[in-house]
Design a protein around this motif. Structure first.
Motif, PDB file in Angstrom:
ATOM      1  N   VAL A 162      -6.170  10.494 -13.397  1.00 10.27           N
ATOM      2  CA  VAL A 162      -5.227  11.325 -12.649  1.00 10.27           C
ATOM      3  C   VAL A 162      -3.802  10.841 -12.903  1.00 10.27           C
ATOM      4  O   VAL A 162      -2.883  11.625 -13.158  1.00 10.27           O
ATOM      5  CB  VAL A 162      -5.550  11.285 -11.133  1.00 10.27           C
ATOM      6  N   GLN A 163      -3.638   9.513 -12.877  1.00 10.61           N
ATOM      7  CA  GLN A 163      -2.309   8.957 -13.140  1.00 10.61           C
ATOM      8  C   GLN A 163      -1.788   9.418 -14.507  1.00 10.61           C
ATOM      9  O   GLN A 163      -0.626   9.768 -14.665  1.00 10.61           O
ATOM     10  CB  GLN A 163      -2.365   7.425 -13.129  1.00 10.61           C
ATOM     11  N   VAL A 201      -0.720  13.080 -14.368  1.00  7.55           N
ATOM     12  CA  VAL A 201       0.583  13.205 -13.717  1.00  7.55           C
ATOM     13  C   VAL A 201       1.701  12.755 -14.668  1.00  7.55           C
ATOM     14  O   VAL A 201       2.741  13.404 -14.807  1.00  7.55           O
ATOM     15  CB  VAL A 201       0.600  12.359 -12.420  1.00  7.55           C
ATOM     16  N   GLU A 222       0.820  -1.205   0.000  1.00  4.75           N
ATOM     17  CA  GLU A 222       0.000   0.000   0.000  1.00  4.75           C
ATOM     18  C   GLU A 222       0.860   1.265   0.000  1.00  4.75           C
ATOM     19  O   GLU A 222       0.597   2.218  -0.710  1.00  4.75           O
ATOM     20  CB  GLU A 222      -0.909   0.025   1.236  1.00  4.75           C
ATOM     21  N   ASP A 245      -2.389   4.410  -6.432  1.00  7.16           N
ATOM     22  CA  ASP A 245      -3.692   4.276  -5.775  1.00  7.16           C
ATOM     23  C   ASP A 245      -4.714   5.257  -6.327  1.00  7.16           C
ATOM     24  O   ASP A 245      -5.883   5.184  -6.022  1.00  7.16           O
ATOM     25  CB  ASP A 245      -3.536   4.479  -4.252  1.00  7.16           C
ATOM     26  N   ARG A 246      -4.228   6.165  -7.152  1.00 12.10           N
ATOM     27  CA  ARG A 246      -5.169   7.156  -7.680  1.00 12.10           C
ATOM     28  C   ARG A 246      -5.845   6.652  -8.955  1.00 12.10           C
ATOM     29  O   ARG A 246      -5.465   5.612  -9.505  1.00 12.10           O
ATOM     30  CB  ARG A 246      -4.414   8.477  -7.944  1.00 12.10           C
ATOM     31  N   SER A 247      -6.871   7.428  -9.427  1.00  9.60           N
ATOM     32  CA  SER A 247      -7.610   6.972 -10.608  1.00  9.60           C
ATOM     33  C   SER A 247      -6.686   7.015 -11.837  1.00  9.60           C
ATOM     34  O   SER A 247      -5.712   7.773 -11.881  1.00  9.60           O
ATOM     35  CB  SER A 247      -8.839   7.847 -10.849  1.00  9.60           C
ATOM     36  N   ASN A 302       2.498   1.687  -3.366  1.00 10.17           N
ATOM     37  CA  ASN A 302       1.469   2.115  -4.316  1.00 10.17           C
ATOM     38  C   ASN A 302       1.193   3.601  -4.175  1.00 10.17           C
ATOM     39  O   ASN A 302       1.034   4.306  -5.169  1.00 10.17           O
ATOM     40  CB  ASN A 302       0.170   1.332  -4.078  1.00 10.17           C
ATOM     41  N   ARG A 303       1.127   4.055  -2.907  1.00 10.78           N
ATOM     42  CA  ARG A 303       0.836   5.460  -2.670  1.00 10.78           C
ATOM     43  C   ARG A 303       2.002   6.319  -3.166  1.00 10.78           C
ATOM     44  O   ARG A 303       1.816   7.312  -3.838  1.00 10.78           O
ATOM     45  CB  ARG A 303       0.580   5.695  -1.178  1.00 10.78           C
ATOM     46  N   GLY A 328       1.929   6.614  -6.716  1.00  8.80           N
ATOM     47  CA  GLY A 328       0.694   7.215  -7.215  1.00  8.80           C
ATOM     48  C   GLY A 328      -0.251   6.204  -7.828  1.00  8.80           C
ATOM     49  O   GLY A 328      -1.179   6.571  -8.540  1.00  8.80           O
TER      50      GLY A 328
END
Ligand SMILES: Nc1ncnc2c1ncn2[C@@H]1O[C@H](COP(=O)(O)OP(=O)(O)OP(=O)(O)O)[C@@H](O)[C@H]1O
Ligand SMILES: [Mg+2]
Lengths: 312, 329
Positions: free
Chosen positions: A65-66, A69, A51, A60-62, A54-55, A58
């Motif tokens: 959004v990924q 970025v 986790e 964990d984001r949609s 992953n955070r 990035g």
């Protein structure tokens, strides 16, 4: 100036191409088997660590959004860091891509040097022995696998005769060229066969054209007839084919670099895919795609210079 | 006056996969200084191949025999280098199709300059001036700008003029003009014809003029030669041939010209179509279409005879044709 506006138009066309490349790369990398987190942590990682990573990445984001970025970082020149080599991807690309570019350029040059004169000879000797021999020889070149040609050249000119190094890249431009000669020759074979065949039939199509007859009626030298009137017109279709072949050539570079242990972008790509070095695969793909697009642009411009009707 | 060009028994064959085709068959004629010879005949009769054969401008499948004596020397026996000096320098050719004869990827100026470079000792600047002068001569406006343009930026008529400018660049002594005015409208056609006539006077140039238009022949030429199936069947001065045709084919051609003033329909026309090169009839090639044909025409090829001074014909029944009278006047 029709040519200037043509160049501008072609440059503008690069923008949608680049956006498309980014989308494809983004999607493709996410379709690769395995994911970066497990590549970093190994298969037996704790859920909490997964986790956290992953955070950090990035992930964990949609997806949207990924992607945002991703695009932003690409345009700011940040392609991330290599997972296994722990250096910025841009640095790796700057080190390895020029090697592949030199290899490809040398291969293209060797292919042209072999193909153009022989295409001329074969076309002018059409139907006679020389034509048959040249075409036969190139047919063999076309049907042999790249790695096989590479191994033969390596054994004979590298190991047996010792004329060329059997691997590596050396220091300084002269040594680079020396090291890359056999790999480039290997790579050049199939391209030169394709170009020879295309150019030969293009020359045959042009050599009896009315404008060539009219040029002959002016009493100018045969050298001018062949170079200015025949070759220039015949090259128009061949240049397009040549541009299209650059992608294939880069693909061939991957195999050739492996056979000859050349530390180029192709080798890096193979290693990174095996090592699931995600950011490197992503960055390299973008760099190669941009390289191919720019090559297309250059061949288009060359074609526009050859044929004024293109730049309308 | 002395002949500048003397063509004797010129024969041109194409060896094709299906056999040899004789496109020009035993052609003989001569041309004097300043003379304009009209070469007429239906499509496929060998007019263009005849012109090209004179300067050996043929594909590799062609073979030639006979003599083409140009100012005392046989062009067919010249070395490639000698032929190059003649082509474009002493003998120039205007091609039938201006659209295909100009190189699409080279500017018009360069295509003119090539000729000047090959045959003159002019400097770069002088050649540029000469190119401008030639563009003016053939009536292409804004010469300086248009020299930098490419053929696709020229209209059909302008391409035709550009091609004429190229042919005239080095002041040739003989102009081979293969339907030089067909792509042009009537007023421009007249200008070009006048230009050719002027140059003939100015440079003492001779011209072989291929055309389908017998009106143009009557207005511009001194003599004419009529071709049928690769052979010249009749030659003579314009006045003689128009007033007293001696070959049935010539008579048919003259009869098919629409008469000015009256209704624009031809008096008569020649029935049938000309034979293909692979199926030229035995005897006189024209006999299947000929109203005057007799038995001899079916079996023997007529030889060319000088029936009147300067009036040659290859017809077994030339006297019968002569008696039938000319369809014009
Ligand atoms: N390269 C070639 N190979 C084979 N046959 C040819 C070749 N060039 C011309 N011919 C043939 O020679 C014959 C004479 O052609 P040519 O072009 O001289 O006719 P023409 O009198 O100029 O006709 P037109 O009035 O249509 O221009 C034709 O039957 C043509 O098909
Ligand atoms: Mg013709």
């Amino acid at each position: 100036m029709p040519l200037a506006s043509f160049i501008l138009r072609r440059l503008l066309q690069l923008i949608p191409t680049l956006i498309f490349i980014l989308i494809v790369v983004f999607v493709l990398v996410r379709l690769l088997p395995g994911d970066p987190t497990s590549a970093i942590l190994g298969d037996r990682a704790l859920d909490a660590d997964v986790e956290r990573i992953n955070r950090e990445l990035g992930l964990d984001r949609s997806l949207l959004v990924q992607f945002g970025v991703f695009v932003e970082s690409v345009f700011t020149g940040d392609l991330g860091r290599s997972i296994s080599l722990k250096v910025p991807v841009t640095e790796l690309i700057a080190q390895r891509l020029p090697i592949t570019m030199l290899l490809t350029a040398m291969a293209a040059l060797i292919a042209l040097v072999m193909a153009v004169p022989l295409a001329f000879w074969a076309a002018l000797q059409r139907g006679r022995a020389a034509d048959a021999v040249i075409r036969g020889a190139f047919q063999i070149g076309l049907s042999m696998p790249v790695f096989y040609i590479g191994l033969i050249l390596l054994t004979v000119f590298g190991a047996k005769l010792g004329w060329f190094p059997v691997g590596g890249y050396g220091d300084g431009f002269i040594e680079h060229v020396h090291h890359l000669f056999l790999p480039a020759l290997t790579l050049a074979f199939s391209l030169s066969a394709i170009i020879m065949r295309n150019l030969r039939s293009a020359i045959i199509g042009v050599v009896d054209a009315e404008y060539v007859q009219f040029a002959r009626a002016k009493g100018i030298s045969s050298r001018l007839i062949l170079l200015r009137h025949v070759l220039r017109n015949a090259l128009i279709s061949t240049v397009a084919l040549f541009g299209l072949s650059i992608g294939t050539l880069l693909g061939g570079a991957v195999i050739t670099e492996t056979v000859f242990a050349v530390p180029g972008a192709g080798r890096l790509m193979v290693d990174s895919i095996y090592g699931r070095d995600y950011p490197v695969v992503q960055g390299l793909t973008i760099a190669l795609a941009v390289l191919v697009s720019v090559t297309f642009l250059l061949t288009d411009l060359f074609q526009a210079w050859l044929d004024p009707r293109v730049a309308r | 006056m002395r002949a500048v060009l003397d063509v004797r028994n010129l024969t041109t064959r194409f060896s094709t996969p299906t056999g040899a085709l004789v496109a020009v068959n035993d052609v003989s004629f001569s041309l004097r200084e300043r003379e304009i010879l009209g070469l007429v005949g239906e499509s496929g009769s060998g007019k263009s191949v005849t012109l090209r054969s004179l300067i050996r401008l043929l594909p590799s499948i062609a073979s030639q025999s006979g003599e083409v004596i140009w100012q005392g020397h046989d062009i067919l026996k010249m070395s490639p280098k000698e032929v190059r000096a003649v082509r474009g320098g002493q003998i120039s050719m205007i091609f039938q199709e201006p659209t295909t004869a100009l190189n699409p990827v080279l500017p018009i100026g360069l295509q003119i300059d090539e000729n000047l470079r090959a045959h003159t000792t002019l400097s770069h600047r002088e050649r540029l001036n000469r190119a401008r002068e030639l563009m003016d001569l053939v009536g292409i406006p804004e010469a300086a700008r248009r020299l930098a343009e490419y053929p696709h930026q020229f209209s059909g008529g302008m391409k035709q003029r550009a091609m004429i400018a190229i042919a005239l660049a080095s002041n040739p002594r003989l102009l081979l003009a293969d339907e030089p005015t067909t792509a042009l409208d009537v007023t421009i056609q007249d200008q070009i014809l006048k230009l050719i006539l002027d140059l003939r006077d100015e440079l003492a140039m001779s011209v072989i003029f291929v055309t389908h238009d017998l009106g143009v022949v009557a207005a511009t030429c001194d003599r004419m030669a009529v071709m049928y199936a690769g052979r010249i069947v009749e030659t003579g001065t314009i006045a003689d041939v128009f007033a007293r045709p001696m070959h049935a084919y010539t008579r048919g051609l003259l009869g098919s010209v629409p008469r000015v003033g009256t209704e624009r329909s031809p008096l008569m026309s020649i029935e049938g179509t000309p034979p293909g090169l692979s199926s030229i009839p035995r005897g006189c090639a024209f006999h299947p279409r000929c109203d005057f044909a007799t038995n001899v025409c079916r079996v023997s090829q007529p030889v060319t005879e000088t029936v009147e001074p300067e009036h040659d014909v290859a017809c077994h029944n030339s006297l019968a044709v002569l008696e039938a009278g000319s369809p014009v006047q």
